[in-house]
Design an enzyme around this catalytic site. Structure first.
Site, PDB file in Angstrom:
ATOM      1  CG  ASP A 278       7.024  -6.202  -5.230  1.00  0.00           C
ATOM      2  OD1 ASP A 278       6.205  -6.734  -5.948  1.00  0.00           O
ATOM      3  OD2 ASP A 278       7.311  -5.021  -5.446  1.00  0.00           O
ATOM      4  CG  HIS A 324      -1.609   4.030  -1.596  1.00  0.00           C
ATOM      5  ND1 HIS A 324      -1.547   4.430  -2.423  1.00  0.00           N
ATOM      6  CD2 HIS A 324      -0.158   3.654  -2.142  1.00  0.00           C
ATOM      7  CE1 HIS A 324      -0.817   4.491  -3.688  1.00  0.00           C
ATOM      8  NE2 HIS A 324      -0.297   3.357  -3.258  1.00  0.00           N
TER       9      HIS A 324
HETATM   10  C1  LIG Z   1       2.369   0.485  -5.340  1.00  0.00           C
HETATM   11  S1  LIG Z   1       4.034  -0.374  -6.298  1.00  0.00           S
HETATM   12  C2  LIG Z   1       5.435   0.432  -5.140  1.00  0.00           C
HETATM   13  C3  LIG Z   1       6.340   0.064  -5.923  1.00  0.00           C
HETATM   14  C4  LIG Z   1       7.895   0.738  -5.608  1.00  0.00           C
HETATM   15  N1  LIG Z   1       8.478   0.900  -4.262  1.00  0.00           N
HETATM   16  C5  LIG Z   1       7.705   2.666  -6.253  1.00  0.00           C
HETATM   17  O1  LIG Z   1       7.649   3.738  -5.475  1.00  0.00           O
HETATM   18  O2  LIG Z   1       7.477   2.860  -7.596  1.00  0.00           O
HETATM   19  C6  LIG Z   1       3.699  -1.429  -4.945  1.00  0.00           C
HETATM   20  C7  LIG Z   1       4.805  -2.499  -4.960  1.00  0.00           C
HETATM   21  O3  LIG Z   1       3.914  -3.568  -3.838  1.00  0.00           O
HETATM   22  C8  LIG Z   1       4.430  -4.905  -4.045  1.00  0.00           C
HETATM   23  N2  LIG Z   1       3.639  -6.125  -3.813  1.00  0.00           N
HETATM   24  C9  LIG Z   1       2.021  -6.260  -3.388  1.00  0.00           C
HETATM   25  N3  LIG Z   1       2.245  -7.348  -2.768  1.00  0.00           N
HETATM   26  C10 LIG Z   1       3.495  -8.017  -2.450  1.00  0.00           C
HETATM   27  C11 LIG Z   1       3.305  -8.611  -1.030  1.00  0.00           C
HETATM   28  N4  LIG Z   1       2.411  -9.223  -0.928  1.00  0.00           N
HETATM   29  N5  LIG Z   1       4.786  -8.375  -1.388  1.00  0.00           N
HETATM   30  C12 LIG Z   1       5.864  -7.849  -1.897  1.00  0.00           C
HETATM   31  N6  LIG Z   1       5.857  -6.778  -2.572  1.00  0.00           N
HETATM   32  C13 LIG Z   1       4.398  -6.741  -3.405  1.00  0.00           C
HETATM   33  C14 LIG Z   1       4.044  -4.912  -5.931  1.00  0.00           C
HETATM   34  O4  LIG Z   1       4.040  -6.066  -6.382  1.00  0.00           O
HETATM   35  C15 LIG Z   1       4.026  -3.879  -6.332  1.00  0.00           C
HETATM   36  O5  LIG Z   1       5.308  -3.702  -6.324  1.00  0.00           O
END
Ligand SMILES: C[S@@+](CC[C@H](N)C(=O)[O-])C[C@H]1O[C@@H](n2cnc3c(N)ncnc32)[C@H](O)[C@@H]1O
Length: 431
Positions: A278, A324
């Site tokens: 992340d 999503h």
């Molecule tokens: C909706 S959350 C889902 C977290 C986890 N997978 C869960 O099921 O609870 C989306 C995640 O994508 C991460 N994210 C967003 N952009 C990102 C990037 N460019 N690279 C890595 N992670 C990213 C956010 O920090 C966040 O933790």
């Protein structure tokens, strides 16, 4: 004359009676009181209720919803539709000033006492709380005195619920208000910085960048993820019980947030190594949360999922609740960036919404999916996807990424979507 709707109210009355009675039997069998506005139903969310009881409740809700709309009539329906947004206004006020904590859990207080304790304007206090009481959040009796209801009690001491409501009020609400404007300014855009969020928050940056550079917003956003795990239809259990991770030795949780999924997996599978990827701040927080007993098997790794996957040869790459958040253009990039890490036979597991076909569900359940879809558009020009869109998305990445199908566990909203890499190890762009 169209006779389709003749007798519909009568039919719905019968369904409400049938399914609500089935639901209530659960309470009498357990020796519990019937649900009430004062005492609630005894369940914080519906996770502990057996699945067939949840189904009866859902059918009763569907029928009452339709009955409600029919009784409103077409004009009443259109006029009442926008009203629900007002409850959010009231909840935002209640949270902003911690009003619920100023009402005793047992016994009453007055608007005046709340105004004096908080220093807030008495007229505002009275009006915002009376607005909430229209949704059975607080109850006013006698005049100018209030007591808690079961719903208002939930507003005390639950930081993740607070985060969830405030996130909608602060991040989504201004975005939704400008989403139609965004379709005019940037028709069909897939860019995260050409959305209702961009206009509503007056920014050229993507919402994730805005949220990540502000510690308060970031904390709230992370708490929202924790809250979403608590609802039974989004529960992680659906994934853990319905996907066999038995042969997975190394799993990469891409966009794995604070590692809640990783830790649950490592608890269940004692041979599994999980790497959580992340953004840097999230990973720092995540690493602090891993209990000592899991530290040799669960570790965080800073990684931007739009850049080539550094972990080669893992058995499974999990994308839970990630896709999503992005338009098709960016989801293709996320999947393409995985390819350099994939060995032949490696699987990609997406755990995300798969929107049912129109009319497959009742209107109430369907509405929930459509609202989530529009929220993602307003936020990031992202979307929820149906079966056809998922197939198309994987097909547009690389023909060697074989789509294995979609399953939706009973009672779950999050589907299990799988693909397997059938090409050579770690190849990109047809090499
Ligand atoms: C909706 S959350 C889902 C977290 C986890 N997978 C869960 O099921 O609870 C989306 C995640 O994508 C991460 N994210 C967003 N952009 C990102 C990037 N460019 N690279 C890595 N992670 C990213 C956010 O920090 C966040 O933790």
């Amino acid at each position: 004359m169209d006779t389709r709707d003749q007798g519909q109210v009568t039919r719905l009355l019968g369904e409400v009676q049938k399914f609500a009675t089935e639901y209530l039997e659960f309470f009498s069998n357990q020796g519990l009181a019937e649900p009430s506005f004062e005492a609630g139903n005894g369940h914080p969310l519906d996770g502990v209720v057996p699945i067939q009881v949840q189904a009866a409740r859902e059918k009763a809700l569907e029928a009452t919803e339709e009955l409600h709309c029919l009784l409103l009539g077409p004009m009443g329906l259109l006029m009442e539709a926008p009203a629900n947004q007002y409850i959010l206004l009231s909840l935002q006020y209640i949270y902003r000033y911690n009003i619920a904590a100023h009402v005793p859990l047992h016994g009453e207080t007055t608007f005046k006492a709340i105004s004096e304790a908080t220093g807030l304007d008495l007229d505002d206090v009275t009006r915002f709380i009376r607005l909430a009481a229209g949704w059975h959040i607080f109850h006013e009796v006698p005049k100018d005195a209030i007591v808690h209801t079961a719903a208002s009690r939930q507003l005390v001491g639950d930081p993740n619920l607070k985060a969830w409501i405030e996130n909608i009020a602060v991040e989504f609400w201004p975005s939704l208000a400008r989403t139609v404007d965004s379709t005019q300014r940037w028709p069909g855009s897939q860019e995260p910085n050409e959305s209702g969020y961009s206009l509503g928050h007056n920014t050229n940056d993507s919402p994730f960048d805005v949220i990540m550079r502000d510690p308060v917003r970031q904390q709230r956003f992370n708490d929202v993820q924790s809250f979403s795990h608590r609802h039974s239809s989004f529960s992680l259990d659906h994934l853990l019980k319905n996907f066999d991770f038995g042969d997975v030795r190394t799993l990469v949780d891409v966009g794995g947030g604070r590692g809640e999924v990783a830790m649950a997996l490592a608890h269940k599978y004692s041979d599994m190594e999980v790497i959580v990827q992340d953004q840097p701040d999230i990973i720092r927080d995540m690493n602090n949360r891993v209990p000592p007993a899991l530290r040799d098997r669960v570790r965080g790794m800073e990684h931007d999922f739009f850049t080539p996957q550094p972990v080669k040869d893992a058995d499974l790459y999990l994308l839970r609740w990630v896709m999503h958040d992005w338009s098709d253009k960016y989801c293709v990039k996320i999947l393409e960036s995985l390819v350099p890490g994939l060995r032949r036979g490696a699987r990609i597991l997406v755990n995300d919404i798969c929107v049912p076909e129109p009319a497959e569900l009742g209107v109430r359940a369907d509405r929930g999916f459509r609202q989530m879809d529009m929220t993602m558009k307003a936020f990031n020009n992202a979307r929820q996807r149906d079966h056809e869109t998922w197939v198309h998305l994987f097909a547009s990445v690389d023909p060697r990424l074989q789509f294995l199908g979609v399953t939706i566990p009973p009672g779950a909203r999050m589907a299990i979507i799988q693909a397997e890499w059938t090409g050579e190890d770690g190849t990109v762009g047809g090499i």
